[in-house]
Design a protein around this motif. Structure first.
Motif, mmCIF file in Angstrom:
data_model
loop_
_atom_site.group_PDB
_atom_site.id
_atom_site.type_symbol
_atom_site.label_atom_id
_atom_site.label_comp_id
_atom_site.label_asym_id
_atom_site.label_seq_id
_atom_site.Cartn_x
_atom_site.Cartn_y
_atom_site.Cartn_z
ATOM 1 N N THR A 164 -5.827 8.540 -3.519
ATOM 2 C CA THR A 164 -4.442 8.975 -3.327
ATOM 3 C C THR A 164 -3.516 7.765 -3.320
ATOM 4 O OG1 THR A 164 -4.736 8.909 -0.946
ATOM 5 C CG2 THR A 164 -5.106 11.021 -2.043
ATOM 6 N N GLU A 165 -3.942 6.675 -3.946
ATOM 7 C CA GLU A 165 -3.166 5.450 -3.909
ATOM 8 C C GLU A 165 -2.100 5.378 -4.998
ATOM 9 O OE1 GLU A 165 -6.894 2.993 -2.039
ATOM 10 O OE2 GLU A 165 -6.166 2.477 -4.018
ATOM 11 N N ALA A 166 -2.061 6.369 -5.873
ATOM 12 C CA ALA A 166 -1.070 6.356 -6.935
ATOM 13 C C ALA A 166 0.324 6.498 -6.358
ATOM 14 C CB ALA A 166 -1.346 7.494 -7.915
ATOM 15 N N ARG A 204 4.525 13.821 -4.341
ATOM 16 C CA ARG A 204 3.498 12.886 -4.828
ATOM 17 C C ARG A 204 2.539 13.603 -5.763
ATOM 18 N NH1 ARG A 204 1.952 8.724 -1.160
ATOM 19 N NH2 ARG A 204 0.217 8.361 -2.599
ATOM 20 N N LEU A 205 2.047 12.878 -6.730
ATOM 21 C CA LEU A 205 1.034 13.363 -7.649
ATOM 22 C C LEU A 205 -0.291 12.726 -7.228
ATOM 23 C CD1 LEU A 205 1.019 15.172 -10.187
ATOM 24 C CD2 LEU A 205 1.189 13.088 -11.545
ATOM 25 N N VAL A 206 -1.234 13.552 -6.781
ATOM 26 C CA VAL A 206 -2.516 13.069 -6.259
ATOM 27 C C VAL A 206 -3.627 13.430 -7.244
ATOM 28 C CG1 VAL A 206 -4.146 13.229 -4.341
ATOM 29 C CG2 VAL A 206 -1.685 13.363 -3.891
ATOM 30 N N PRO A 207 -4.372 12.445 -7.741
ATOM 31 C CA PRO A 207 -5.461 12.734 -8.674
ATOM 32 C C PRO A 207 -6.584 13.544 -8.024
ATOM 33 C CG PRO A 207 -4.913 10.392 -8.673
ATOM 34 C CD PRO A 207 -4.189 11.012 -7.525
ATOM 35 N N VAL A 208 -7.152 14.490 -8.770
ATOM 36 C CA VAL A 208 -8.323 15.264 -8.346
ATOM 37 C C VAL A 208 -9.247 15.397 -9.559
ATOM 38 C CG1 VAL A 208 -7.124 16.571 -6.540
ATOM 39 C CG2 VAL A 208 -7.253 17.508 -8.847
ATOM 40 N N GLY A 223 -6.187 13.783 1.915
ATOM 41 C CA GLY A 223 -6.138 12.386 1.494
ATOM 42 C C GLY A 223 -4.766 11.770 1.672
ATOM 43 N N LEU A 224 -3.739 12.529 1.337
ATOM 44 C CA LEU A 224 -2.368 12.017 1.470
ATOM 45 C C LEU A 224 -2.002 11.793 2.934
ATOM 46 C CD1 LEU A 224 0.222 11.197 0.058
ATOM 47 C CD2 LEU A 224 0.909 13.589 0.057
ATOM 48 N N TRP A 225 -2.310 12.771 3.805
ATOM 49 C CA TRP A 225 -1.989 12.600 5.230
ATOM 50 C C TRP A 225 -2.791 11.451 5.834
ATOM 51 C CZ3 TRP A 225 2.474 13.924 6.365
ATOM 52 C CH2 TRP A 225 3.036 15.149 6.011
ATOM 53 N N THR A 226 -4.009 11.236 5.355
ATOM 54 C CA THR A 226 -4.806 10.111 5.840
ATOM 55 C C THR A 226 -4.102 8.789 5.543
ATOM 56 O OG1 THR A 226 -6.877 11.323 5.681
ATOM 57 C CG2 THR A 226 -7.046 8.936 5.655
ATOM 58 N N GLU A 227 -3.472 8.691 4.389
ATOM 59 C CA GLU A 227 -2.688 7.486 4.058
ATOM 60 C C GLU A 227 -1.624 7.221 5.118
ATOM 61 O OE1 GLU A 227 -0.813 7.189 0.269
ATOM 62 O OE2 GLU A 227 -2.593 7.910 -0.772
ATOM 63 N N PRO A 264 1.814 27.275 19.228
ATOM 64 C CA PRO A 264 2.617 26.307 18.475
ATOM 65 C C PRO A 264 3.094 25.154 19.346
ATOM 66 C CG PRO A 264 3.231 28.540 17.888
ATOM 67 C CD PRO A 264 2.287 28.649 19.065
ATOM 68 N N ALA A 265 3.070 23.963 18.771
ATOM 69 C CA ALA A 265 3.508 22.745 19.453
ATOM 70 C C ALA A 265 4.335 21.920 18.463
ATOM 71 C CB ALA A 265 2.294 21.941 19.929
ATOM 72 N N PRO A 266 5.260 21.121 18.955
ATOM 73 C CA PRO A 266 6.104 20.343 18.042
ATOM 74 C C PRO A 266 5.343 19.218 17.344
ATOM 75 C CG PRO A 266 6.886 20.181 20.322
ATOM 76 C CD PRO A 266 5.651 21.000 20.341
ATOM 77 N N TRP A 267 5.749 18.965 16.099
ATOM 78 C CA TRP A 267 5.235 17.807 15.375
ATOM 79 C C TRP A 267 5.716 16.544 16.085
ATOM 80 C CZ3 TRP A 267 1.849 19.392 11.947
ATOM 81 C CH2 TRP A 267 2.052 20.581 11.247
ATOM 82 N N SER A 268 4.941 15.482 16.010
ATOM 83 C CA SER A 268 5.343 14.205 16.604
ATOM 84 C C SER A 268 6.466 13.581 15.774
ATOM 85 C CB SER A 268 4.154 13.235 16.657
ATOM 86 O OG SER A 268 3.809 12.821 15.339
ATOM 87 N N ASP A 269 7.195 12.654 16.390
ATOM 88 C CA ASP A 269 8.240 11.939 15.657
ATOM 89 C C ASP A 269 7.648 11.151 14.495
ATOM 90 O OD1 ASP A 269 10.213 12.938 17.326
ATOM 91 O OD2 ASP A 269 10.221 11.171 18.631
ATOM 92 N N THR A 270 6.462 10.585 14.676
ATOM 93 C CA THR A 270 5.800 9.821 13.613
ATOM 94 C C THR A 270 5.486 10.729 12.428
ATOM 95 O OG1 THR A 270 4.829 8.363 15.269
ATOM 96 C CG2 THR A 270 3.821 8.338 13.086
ATOM 97 N N PHE A 271 4.983 11.924 12.713
ATOM 98 C CA PHE A 271 4.669 12.877 11.655
ATOM 99 C C PHE A 271 5.945 13.316 10.940
ATOM 100 C CE2 PHE A 271 3.987 17.055 9.862
ATOM 101 C CZ PHE A 271 2.763 16.923 9.231
ATOM 102 N N ARG A 272 6.988 13.586 11.710
ATOM 103 C CA ARG A 272 8.246 14.037 11.121
ATOM 104 C C ARG A 272 8.826 12.971 10.186
ATOM 105 N NH1 ARG A 272 10.159 18.445 12.666
ATOM 106 N NH2 ARG A 272 12.330 17.979 12.333
ATOM 107 N N THR A 273 8.702 11.698 10.582
ATOM 108 C CA THR A 273 9.192 10.612 9.729
ATOM 109 C C THR A 273 8.422 10.589 8.413
ATOM 110 O OG1 THR A 273 9.896 9.305 11.622
ATOM 111 C CG2 THR A 273 9.484 8.109 9.571
ATOM 112 N N ALA A 274 7.095 10.692 8.485
ATOM 113 C CA ALA A 274 6.279 10.715 7.267
ATOM 114 C C ALA A 274 6.612 11.941 6.426
ATOM 115 C CB ALA A 274 4.798 10.701 7.633
ATOM 116 N N GLY A 275 6.765 13.082 7.067
ATOM 117 C CA GLY A 275 7.061 14.320 6.357
ATOM 118 C C GLY A 275 8.391 14.298 5.631
#
Length: 152
Positions: free
Chosen positions: A3-5, A15-19, A47-51, A133-144
């Motif tokens: 997922t490094e592309a 993002r375009l992720v190769p499979v 794979g993308l979220w792991t990045e 349901p629980a709120p997404w973290s600020d870190t996750f929201r920034t990535a999202g």
């Protein structure tokens, strides 16, 4: 799968992720089995979220934002995949709410030019103890936010 592309300049969002489609992913007619599309999309997202540092490693309490569940999945098949080989999944977020999100995807040719299937999936972030349901973290929201499709 890698997922490094970087984001493809031809893409206006996401993002375009190769499979890779393998021979055993095909059904008796030689077509990519309909149930394999969501699996490949899930693997691309994982794979993308792991990045971004979000992963599940066996402990739901420690999983944080990776503790989530699917609420809804829609998929439309537009053209058959008829052979194994290199393909891609185009991923993006359509909506990032307080406790849920909606993402869009396209299963496509490796260059993103041909679409074989497209769809959306709704996820809900869960509290690991209550499964409510629980709120997404600020870190996750920034990535999202980096993956949100513009509504301009």
């Amino acid at each position: 799968m890698t997922t490094e592309a970087p984001t493809d300049p031809a893409l206006s969002h996401g993002r375009l992720v190769p499979v890779t489609v393998h021979f055993d992913d095909l059904d008796a007619l030689g077509l990519l089995h309909n149930a394999r599309y969501p699996v490949m999309v899930e693997r691309a997202w994982a794979g993308l979220w792991t990045e971004y540092g979000f992963r599940f490693e066996g402990d739901w309490a420690a999983a944080g934002d990776a503790c989530n569940a699917v609420k809804e999945l829609t998929i439309t098949y537009e053209a058959p995949v008829t052979r194994p080989g290199a393909y891609a999944v185009h991923l993006w977020l359509d909506r990032l709410g307080t406790t849920g999100l909606t993402y869009g995807f396209r299963f496509c040719s490796a260059d993103g030019a041909t679409t074989y299937a497209r769809g959306t999936r709704v996820l809900v972030r869960l509290d690991s103890e209550t499964l409510r349901p629980a709120p997404w973290s600020d870190t996750f929201r920034t990535a999202g936010r980096a993956l949100l499709r513009s509504t301009d």
